[in-house]
Design a protein around this motif. Structure first.
Motif, PDB file in Angstrom:
ATOM      1  N   VAL A   1      11.546  -9.599   3.904  1.00  0.00           N
ATOM      2  CA  VAL A   1      10.901 -10.587   3.033  1.00  0.00           C
ATOM      3  C   VAL A   1       9.791  -9.929   2.219  1.00  0.00           C
ATOM      4  N   ALA A   2       9.053  -9.038   2.860  1.00  0.00           N
ATOM      5  CA  ALA A   2       7.983  -8.344   2.143  1.00  0.00           C
ATOM      6  C   ALA A   2       8.563  -7.531   0.993  1.00  0.00           C
ATOM      7  N   ASN A   3       9.694  -6.866   1.238  1.00  0.00           N
ATOM      8  CA  ASN A   3      10.340  -6.101   0.180  1.00  0.00           C
ATOM      9  C   ASN A   3      10.807  -6.999  -0.954  1.00  0.00           C
ATOM     10  N   LEU A   4      11.241  -8.188  -0.598  1.00  0.00           N
ATOM     11  CA  LEU A   4      11.640  -9.148  -1.624  1.00  0.00           C
ATOM     12  C   LEU A   4      10.494  -9.383  -2.588  1.00  0.00           C
ATOM     13  N   LEU A   5       9.306  -9.635  -2.037  1.00  0.00           N
ATOM     14  CA  LEU A   5       8.154  -9.909  -2.891  1.00  0.00           C
ATOM     15  C   LEU A   5       7.754  -8.687  -3.703  1.00  0.00           C
ATOM     16  N   LEU A   6       7.855  -7.511  -3.099  1.00  0.00           N
ATOM     17  CA  LEU A   6       7.509  -6.302  -3.841  1.00  0.00           C
ATOM     18  C   LEU A   6       8.442  -6.113  -5.029  1.00  0.00           C
ATOM     19  N   ASN A   7       9.745  -6.295  -4.780  1.00  0.00           N
ATOM     20  CA  ASN A   7      10.706  -6.110  -5.865  1.00  0.00           C
ATOM     21  C   ASN A   7      10.552  -7.157  -6.950  1.00  0.00           C
ATOM     22  N   LEU A   8      10.219  -8.374  -6.537  1.00  0.00           N
ATOM     23  CA  LEU A   8      10.044  -9.460  -7.486  1.00  0.00           C
ATOM     24  C   LEU A   8       8.940  -9.132  -8.478  1.00  0.00           C
ATOM     25  N   THR A   9       7.891  -8.479  -7.986  1.00  0.00           N
ATOM     26  CA  THR A   9       6.741  -8.213  -8.853  1.00  0.00           C
ATOM     27  C   THR A   9       6.758  -6.812  -9.449  1.00  0.00           C
ATOM     28  N   SER A  10       7.794  -6.013  -9.139  1.00  0.00           N
ATOM     29  CA  SER A  10       7.768  -4.613  -9.566  1.00  0.00           C
ATOM     30  C   SER A  10       7.711  -4.455 -11.073  1.00  0.00           C
ATOM     31  N   SER A  11       8.468  -5.281 -11.800  1.00  0.00           N
ATOM     32  CA  SER A  11       8.501  -5.110 -13.249  1.00  0.00           C
ATOM     33  C   SER A  11       7.187  -5.528 -13.892  1.00  0.00           C
ATOM     34  N   ALA A  12       6.448  -6.391 -13.198  1.00  0.00           N
ATOM     35  CA  ALA A  12       5.156  -6.789 -13.747  1.00  0.00           C
ATOM     36  C   ALA A  12       4.132  -5.683 -13.515  1.00  0.00           C
TER      37      ALA A  12
ATOM     38  N   LEU B   1       0.837  -1.198   0.000  1.00  0.00           N
ATOM     39  CA  LEU B   1       0.000   0.000   0.000  1.00  0.00           C
ATOM     40  C   LEU B   1       0.872   1.247   0.000  1.00  0.00           C
ATOM     41  N   ARG B   2       1.913   1.208   0.800  1.00  0.00           N
ATOM     42  CA  ARG B   2       2.794   2.373   0.873  1.00  0.00           C
ATOM     43  C   ARG B   2       3.434   2.638  -0.485  1.00  0.00           C
ATOM     44  N   GLU B   3       3.872   1.568  -1.139  1.00  0.00           N
ATOM     45  CA  GLU B   3       4.538   1.742  -2.433  1.00  0.00           C
ATOM     46  C   GLU B   3       3.590   2.320  -3.469  1.00  0.00           C
ATOM     47  N   HIS B   4       2.402   1.786  -3.530  1.00  0.00           N
ATOM     48  CA  HIS B   4       1.451   2.293  -4.511  1.00  0.00           C
ATOM     49  C   HIS B   4       0.997   3.711  -4.187  1.00  0.00           C
ATOM     50  N   ALA B   5       0.882   4.005  -2.890  1.00  0.00           N
ATOM     51  CA  ALA B   5       0.483   5.364  -2.520  1.00  0.00           C
ATOM     52  C   ALA B   5       1.528   6.362  -2.977  1.00  0.00           C
TER      53      ALA B   5
END
Lengths: 475, 450
Positions: free
Chosen positions: A262-273, A25-29
């Motif tokens: 770990v949460a950041n890992l998942l965020l970065n993994l999906t960032s390009s998508a 949420l923070r990233e998208h905000a």
């Protein structure tokens, strides 16, 4: 644009999952200033019209009304999930996404997998179907769990099985937290090895995580902040361990900082998508490029940088340092040293204002110190995403298919055998309906086979490189 | 005659956008350095070839955009529209959601058949808008999944639907050191399939363009946008209007035909390399002056020494002595033998240029007369702010080494059976791979023995 669904199982799974949703949420905000429900948001969130109550229809365009996470929260105890529902994220989940019970799994894989699996199967399938129906194009399930306990390990892998049966076309990425040597759960080796067999057979990609590897960076950061040496020059919300604004460090729960990594890992993994870039790297590409043989799908991950200093100008040597760090032992999320083992494949996903020349320069620089398998000497998969994570100007996620996972598996096997030889605690498992001795022998055999595959690859390391002869054409 | 461009995958769409931008900015520029009449004729010809007129007056590119995920197309469409000077037709695009996962088999065997009708429908509509259809240009990379796999399928479909039209594939070869791990598999599959349906493959290699950006353009932090702009400049220098030798006073009305017929005399030899000089940072353009003899001399040496750009040319390489019968093993080392060449000159005093050195029979194989093996196009109208610009499109051994390297790496990986399960699950079997390897080894052998 595709959607992903997060299935968080057990205490660990839900605690990490909670951090993930907070940071997402923070990233998208930070990126979505106008409050419009866009494609990037839709990858993980639904936009629900709550004026007519919780069962409102989904709104696909326009302003954000109420965001709901595309998630399933499963736990056989109520404590963790209840806490989430009372905390700041309570509006992000709705009751239809929860499956809880009261008594827990007693750290017993068999209870989680066989008893609860059987009992909740239909409920789980129904809720998964509902979540999938809300997706226009479901691409991936992310499962978050730990290996050492009963629910995350047993019920988590049961769900993994279910996902393969019910949604065979959808990718299954599993983030598994492996128990450490000094784990206080005595039966964690049993639970882990039994779970490993399921991961071997049913997961597309597994991202193993070890607590010790998360503990060190967290410690380092706390030391830095407390010693006051760098103090105010560290951008607070750039810490890979920090939670969204509001929650003060003191009030954070002990595992929060580690779970944020770990949460950041998942965020970065999906960032390009989710966001644009000059060289996109989607989840299906990760699976395609990093899994040369179906069972070798364990990926060692590393995230850099762990924090950003406040000065905004980023000289390129800072950038280069980020690349070097990604390959150093203390930035890996499991206790492993990829530099001294054999790479089968490596992926680099860069976020922020980094261009292809920076990427290439660093690959050229680091390549000589890394060992790649003979048939994949240039085994690099790269992605460039223009949107950096919150608080950083750039970041790097490295995913390696590397034989350095082998020691983790060997240790697991050793700890398992120590207990198994003495048949310690075995009766807790065998008394469960559906469990037999053969479950154990098959599981350990599956793990041994996996270790053997890595051994064979390691044996080729450093040996003479003989290229196979090419096809001859008659002139 | 008009050319319909099909942009495939992320690379194809990103480059396609830069190409149309470059073409448009070139014809709008005031740097033509020629007579008003010449300029107007040039502009008209370019418009007819690449753009459609609409009521709004904004030229619409004759293009179909195809991708299996939406982000790139959406960006491309909006960037074009924002320029205010040209745009894409808002209906001429097709995309899906999932992408191809860098998997050639997914692009070719799954997406291809599934979306053939929709894509070919869009192509048909663009073709019908042309008064006279001059052929198709596809833009794609061969490393990924969509441009490569779906691109190969679409090329086949274009061939089936338009059997007598010219079909040229612009193919981007990836950096040697990985962008995609399975890039060599995808490349082998793509090239062998294109060889069977396409008229010719016009190739750009990322490594080469990258060097141009670094050494000639002096760009410090090279982005894909920079690379794509150089590629677009080079393509523009080939496809912008010119006068062909026997074409009378007007601009050539058959650009693809005029390119392909002389350059591809034999179906076994379809690989075309492209060189363009001079190339430099825009800020240096005003301070540089070139002479045609100098440019021609450099271009010729680039050809025979197999150089990638105008710096670092090996001037020691000489063609073999004419008149003696030479087997390929006796030819001087590193000499690049040509089958056919095309030189395109744009700018001031072009009519006075002596191209005799390119007609030297020792540059060529003996199959064609030197006057057939070499062609030249000229226009006094300067291109893209370069007072003088010379391009070379060459059917020669330019691409032999890179091709051999790609096939070698792919074969190495294939021998270990790595990643094959990713392809077999979409219907591409080991035998299919072997067929492709055989096709390409044949091509390598043919070019080696020139």
């Amino acid at each position: 644009m595709t959607q992903s669904v997060v299935v968080q199982v057990g205490q660990c799974g839900n605690q990490v999952g909670c951090r993930f949703w907070d940071l997402a949420l923070r990233e998208h905000a930070a990126v979505n200033k106008k409050g419009i429900y866009d494609e990037a948001l839709s990858s993980f969130f639904r936009n629900v019209d709550t004026r007519s109550g919780d069962n409102g229809p989904d709104i696909y365009k326009g302003k954000i009304c109420s965001l709901k996470a595309r998630a399933l929260l499963i736990d056989m105890e109520e404590g963790v999930v209840n806490e989430i529902l009372q905390g700041p994220l309570r509006d992000v989940f709705d009751s239809k996404q929860l499956i809880t019970d009261v008594s827990g799994s007693g750290n017993n894989w068999a209870v989680g997998h066989k008893i609860y699996g059987c009992q909740y199967r239909e409920n789980i399938v129904e809720k998964l179907r509902k979540t999938a129906e809300h997706c226009d194009c479901l691409q991936c399930f992310f499962i978050i769990h730990s290996m050492g306990g009963g629910t995350g390990s047993g019920l988590g892998t049961f769900v993994l099985n279910l996902l393969e049966e019910e949604f065979p076309e959808v990718y299954r990425f599993v983030t598994s937290v492996y128990p450490s040597g000094e784990d206080d759960v005595i039966t964690s080796p049993y639970n882990s090895v039994l779970a490993m067999k399921e991961l071997n057979e049913h997961a597309d990609c597994v991202l193993p995580i070890e607590n010790e590897s998360l503990f060190e960076p967290v410690n380092k950061i706390h030391q830095m902040i407390n010693s006051g040496k760098l103090g105010s020059t560290v951008k607070q919300n750039s810490l890979v361990t920090s939670s969204a604004g509001g929650a003060k460090t003191l009030q954070e729960k002990p595992f929060d900082a580690m779970n944020n990594i770990v949460a950041n890992l998942l965020l970065n993994l999906t960032s390009s998508a989710r966001f644009e870039g000059s060289l996109n790297m989607d989840l299906n590409e990760i699976s395609m490029n990093l899994v040369p043989f179906p069972r070798l799908h364990y990926l060692v991950s590393s995230l850099t940088p762990l924090y950003t200093l406040a000065d905004v100008n980023v000289p390129s040597r800072r950038l280069d340092q980020m690349f070097s760090d990604a390959f150093s032992r203390d930035h890996q999320l499991i206790q492993a040293d990829p530099k001294h083992s054999l790479y089968l494949a490596c992926a680099l996903l860069v976020r922020g204002n980094v261009q292809v020349s920076d990427l290439r320069r660093n690959i050229e620089r680091l390549k000589p110190s890394l060992h790649f398998v003979s048939w994949n000497q240039e085994g690099w998969k790269t992605g460039l995403c223009s949107v950096p994570p919150v608080g950083h100007s750039h970041s790097l996620l490295a995913l390696a298919n590397n034989t350095c996972v082998k020691p983790t598996f060997i240790e697991l096997k050793d700890r398992f055998m120590k207990l198994y030889k003495k048949k310690a605690h075995l009766h807790h498992y065998l008394q469960i309906d559906g469990m037999e001795q053969s479950c154990f022998s098959e599981a350990i055999s599956s793990l041994s086979d996996l270790i053997e595959e890595y051994n064979e690859l390691d044996a080729t390391k450093g040996g003479p490189r003989i290229d196979p002869s090419r096809l001859k054409i008659a002139v | 005659m008009s050319i319909v461009t099909v942009q495939l995958g992320q690379c194809g769409n990103q480059i396609g956008h830069e190409v149309f931008s470059a073409l448009c900015s070139d014809i709008r520029g005031t740097h033509g350095l020629c007579s008003k009449k010449e300029n107007e004729s040039y502009q008209e010809s370019c418009m007819e070839r690449f753009f459609c007129e609409e009521e709004s007056g904004v030229p619409v590119a004759r293009a179909v955009l195809v991708d299996m995920e939406p982000k790139v197309i959406s960006q491309t469409l909006s960037m074009a529209a924002r320029s205010g000077h040209w745009k894409y037709n808002s209906h001429s695009h097709f995309c899906q959601k999932q992408g191809s996962g860098n998997n050639w088999a997914n692009g070719y065997s799954v997406h291809g058949p599934r979306h053939k009708e929709a894509i070919m429908d869009l192509v048909q509509k663009e073709a019908e808008k042309c008064n006279r259809l001059g052929g198709f240009l596809t833009i794609m990379s061969m490393a990924g999944g969509t441009g490569s796999g779906l691109g190969a399928f679409v090329t086949q479909s274009l061939r089936d639907a338009f059997p007598t039209s010219f079909l040229l594939n612009h193919v981007v070869w990836p950096y040697g050191t990985g962008e995609v791990i399975v890039q060599n598999y995808n490349s082998v599959l793509t090239l062998s399939h294109l060889y069977h349906s396409s008229d010719a493959l016009l190739v750009h290699e990322n490594d080469v363009i990258h060097k141009i950006c670094a050494q000639l353009m002096n760009i410090k932090q090279i982005s894909f946008r920079d690379v794509n702009q150089v590629i677009a400049h080079q393509l523009g220098s080939v496809f912008q209007p010119t006068h062909t030798a026997g074409g009378g006073s007007g601009y050539s009305r058959n650009p693809l035909g005029d390119l392909l017929e002389p350059l591809v005399p034999h179906p076994e030899f379809r690989m075309l390399g492209l060189r363009n000089i001079p190339q430099m940072a825009e800020s240096s353009l005003a301070y540089s002056a070139f002479s045609w003899p100098g440019l021609i001399k450099h271009l010729r040496q680039i050809l025979i020494a197999n150089a990638q750009m105008e710096e670092g040319i090996d001037w020691q390489v000489r063609p073999p002595h004419p008149g003696s019968s030479i087997s390929s093993t006796n030819k001087p080392l590193h000499f690049n033998t040509s089958i056919a060449n095309l030189v395109i000159l744009r700018g001031k005093d072009v009519h006075s240029v002596d191209l005799g050195s390119f007609q030297d029979p020792s540059l060529y194989t003996s199959w064609l007369n030197p006057q057939d093996a070499f062609n030249a196009w000229k226009t006094p109208r300067a291109f893209n702010k370069y007072e003088k610009s010379a391009s070379l499109v060459s059917n020669s051994q330019f691409l032999l080494k890179p091709l051999d390297s790609i096939v070698g790496k792919a074969w190495n990986m294939f021998a270990s059976k790595a990643y094959l399960h990713q392809y077999t699950k979409f219907g591409i079997q080991e035998e299919d791979f072997l067929d492709c390897f055989t096709t390409l080894e044949q091509v390598i052998s043919s070019y080696t023995n020139l």
